[in-house]
Design an enzyme around this catalytic site. Structure first.
Site, short mmCIF file in Angstrom:
data_model
loop_
_atom_site.label_atom_id
_atom_site.label_comp_id
_atom_site.label_asym_id
_atom_site.label_seq_id
_atom_site.Cartn_x
_atom_site.Cartn_y
_atom_site.Cartn_z
N LYS A 66 0.84 -1.21 0.00
CA LYS A 66 0.00 0.00 0.00
C LYS A 66 0.87 1.25 0.00
O LYS A 66 0.51 2.27 -0.61
CB LYS A 66 -0.95 -0.02 1.20
CG LYS A 66 -1.95 -1.16 1.19
CD LYS A 66 -2.87 -1.09 2.41
CE LYS A 66 -3.83 -2.26 2.45
NZ LYS A 66 -3.13 -3.53 2.76
N ASP A 122 6.00 1.00 11.48
CA ASP A 122 5.81 -0.40 11.85
C ASP A 122 6.70 -0.67 13.04
O ASP A 122 7.76 -0.04 13.20
CB ASP A 122 6.14 -1.35 10.69
CG ASP A 122 5.50 -2.72 10.90
OD1 ASP A 122 4.35 -2.89 10.45
OD2 ASP A 122 6.13 -3.60 11.52
N CYS A 138 -8.74 -6.49 6.74
CA CYS A 138 -9.02 -7.71 5.96
C CYS A 138 -9.85 -8.64 6.84
O CYS A 138 -9.61 -9.85 6.89
CB CYS A 138 -7.74 -8.37 5.47
SG CYS A 138 -6.55 -8.74 6.75
#
Length: 460
Positions: free
Chosen positions: A209, A227, A353
C-alpha cells in the site's frame, strides 16, 4: 528460491492442524523448549510431507533427532483416522487443491517505473493474449490459460487467471509490477492523495500500500510509514527501493506513540490506517494471498528463512473468540481515534481484511460518535457492488469485498473526511478516479495513464 519458499509456507499452512497434532503427540515443543512453534511446523512439514530438510546447522540436527518419534506419531494418526495417505488427514476444505479458489491473480502496474501499455505489450511478447478492459466481474471469473484483462474498476490493475505465477518474471523482480490483491489496492486508490501531499501509512509493512501511495503521489510529497518490527521494516525498505519509491521515511515505532502535535507531521493531510485485525477475510489456497501484518506470524523470519517474500502468514484463527474480537475492536477504535487527532488531517481511509462487523462498521460508528461532527463518512465509490452492513444509518457508505461477490479476498474500507470550517468539499470518489468511474466509464482497453514529463523506464 522464492517459488520454493512460497510453496513451503503455503503447504505448511495447509497442513497446520495436522502438524499441531503431531507436535503435541510427539511432545516436541516440550522436549525442545527453545524451538519456536512456527519454526517447528515448517521443520516437521518438510521432514514428513515435503522434499526433506533443506536447511543446515542445528535445526536440521534437531529435527532429525526426533524423526522416529514424529514418524510413529504420524502412523498412529493415520490408523486413528483410518486413512492411508497424508492428504486424507486434511479436512475437506484444507484438502481442496490450491486452485479451488477462483480469486484471480491481480497485477498492479507500478507507474513509478512504467505504464499500463508497456506492461501489456511485454506480456503479449511473452505469449499472453490481452482481451481488453473487463466489462463485468463474470469476465474476470472466466479467465483461463494465458489470457488477461484490464480490471473494470482500477485503471492500473491487470487480471490473470488464478495460480498464474509471476514471482520469477522480470517485471516483478525489477519492481515494474506489484503482485497485490484487488481489495488491497482499494485503500490507497480511495485515499487518492494529491501530488505533493504529506501522508501517513500508520501500519505500513509489508509495503504494497505504501508503494501504491507513492505511485499516486508520483513520488512528490512525503510518506511517513510506521511499523514496530525491525525485520519487517528492513524487508519493506528493500521492496520500496526496488519499486522506485523515493519520497518516504520509515520509522520503527508504534503509531499510537506518534505525537500528532509534532511539527514534523503538521502538514499531514492524508492517513491510511490498516490496523491489526483478525484476518478473517484472508482466503487460503489462492495464488495471490494478501496476508496480514502485525496480526500475523512472520513465519519465514521466525524460521530464519531467506528474505524477499513480503506477504505474511496468518494465525489459524478463522473464528476468533468473542473476547479476542472485543480486544481487537478496542485497539482499532483507539488507533482510529488517534489518527483522527492529527490537526491538518483532511481525509482518512480505514481498512481491514476482516469480515467481522465488530472490527469494521462498529469501529467506524463508535469513533464517529466520539468525534461528533468533526468527521463524516464519505459515500465512496458508488459503482462498487458490495456495501457496508446496515449497522448504523449511513453504513452503506462503506465498502466490503469478498471472493464470491467481487472475486477478491475479504476486505472492508471506510473513507472519512473532515467536516466543518476549512474542510475540503467532500467527494464520493478519489480525484484520479472521479471522471472515469462516477459515470460508469473507464479507460479504453489498454489505455496508458497520462505520460509524465520525465521519461519512464520502458518494460523490455
Amino acid at each position: 528460491h522464492v517459488r520454493q519458499l512460497y510453496a513451503l509456507v503455503s503447504e505448511t499452512l495447509r497442513y497446520s492442524p495436522v502438524l499441531e497434532k503431531l507436535l503435541a503427540g510427539a511432545a516436541l515443543l516440550q522436549a525442545e523448549k527453545k524451538l519456536p512453534p512456527q519454526l517447528a511446523k515448517v521443520l516437521v512439514y518438510d521432514l514428513l510431507f515435503g522434499k526433506g530438510l533443506k536447511c543446515g546447522g542445528r535445526w536440521k540436527v534437531l529435527a532429525r533427532r526426533h524423526r522416529a518419534r514424529l514418524e510413529a506419531e504420524l502412523a498412529r494418526l493415520k490408523v486413528q483416522q483410518k486413512v492411508s495417505r497424508n492428504e486424507d488427514l486434511l479436512a475437506p476444505a484444507q484438502a481442496a487443491s490450491p486452485g479451488a479458489s477462483q480469486v484471480p491473480r491481480y497485477v498492479r502496474v507500478n507507474t513509478l517505473k512504467t505504464c499500463v501499455d508497456d506492461v501489456i505489450d511485454f506480456f503479449k511478447r511473452q505469449g499472453y493474449s490481452y482481451l481488453g478492459k473487463a466489462g463485468s466481474v463474470e469476465e474476470l471469473r472466466d479467465l483461463s490459460g494465458k489470457k488477461f484483462l484490464l480490471d473494470l474498476h482500477l485503471p492500473e490493475l491487470l487480471v490473470f487467471p488464478p495460480q498464474t505465477d509471476f514471482h520469477d518474471n522480470l517485471l516483478y523482480t525489477s519492481g515494474h509490477i506489484i503482485l497485490q490483491d484487488k481489495a488491497s489496492c482499494l485503500p490507497a486508490f480511495l485515499l487518492s492523495p494529491a501530488a505533493g501531499s504529506h501522508v501517513i501509512d500508520a501500519c505500513a509493512a509489508p509495503g504494497n500500500k505504501t508503494s501504491h501511495l507513492a505511485a499516486i503521489l508520483k513520488n512528490k510529497g512525503q510518506i511517513f510509514a510506521f511499523d514496530v518490527d525491525t525485520k519487517r521494516l528492513a524487508t519493506m525498505n528493500t521492496m520500496l527501493m526496488r519499486a522506485g519509491v523515493s519520497s518516504f521515511q520509515l520509522a520503527q515505532q508504534d503509531f499510537l506513540t506518534v505525537d500528532p502535535g509534532d511539527p514534523k507531521y503538521s502538514r499531514v493531510t492524508y492517513i491510511l490506517l490498516d490496523p491489526s485485525c483478525s484476518g478473517s477475510g484472508n482466503t487460503r489456497g489462492t495464488g495471490c494471498p494478501t496476508w496480514s501484518r502485525a496480526r500475523c506470524v512472520d513465519l519465514w523470519a521466525t524460521a530464519a528463512l531467506p528474505a524477499g517474500m513480503v506477504n505474511r502468514v496468518p494465525r489459524e484463527e478463522a473464528a476468533p473468540s468473542a473476547a479476542r474480537l472485543q480486544a481487537l475492536a478496542g485497539f482499532q477504535r483507539k488507533v482510529l481515534s488517534h489518527a483522527l487527532s492529527f490537526p491538518a488531517l483532511r481525509r482518512l481511509v480505514y481498512s481491514t481484511c476482516s469480515l467481522h462487523r465488530e472490527e469494521n462498521e462498529d469501529v467506524v460508528h463508535a469513533v464517529l460518535q466520539e468525534r461528533g461532527s468533526a468527521f463524516r463518512l464519505v459515500n465512496t465509490f458508488p459503482s462498487w457492488p458490495c456495501r457496508g452492513l446496515a449497522a448504523f444509518p449511513g453504513a452503506e457508505c462503506c465498502l466490503r469485498a469478498s471472493p464470491a461477490d467481487t472475486l477478491t479476498h475479504g476486505f472492508f474500507v471506510a473513507v472519512l473526511e473532515r467536516h466543518g470550517e476549512g474542510a475540503a468539499a467532500p467527494s464520493s470518489l478519489p480525484a484520479a478516479a472521479e471522471e472515469n468511474l462516477q459515470h460508469g466509464e473507464g479507460p479504453k482497453p489498454g489505455a496508458a495513464p497520462k505520460k509524465r514529463k520525465r521519461k519512464k523506464q520502458r518494460a523490455k
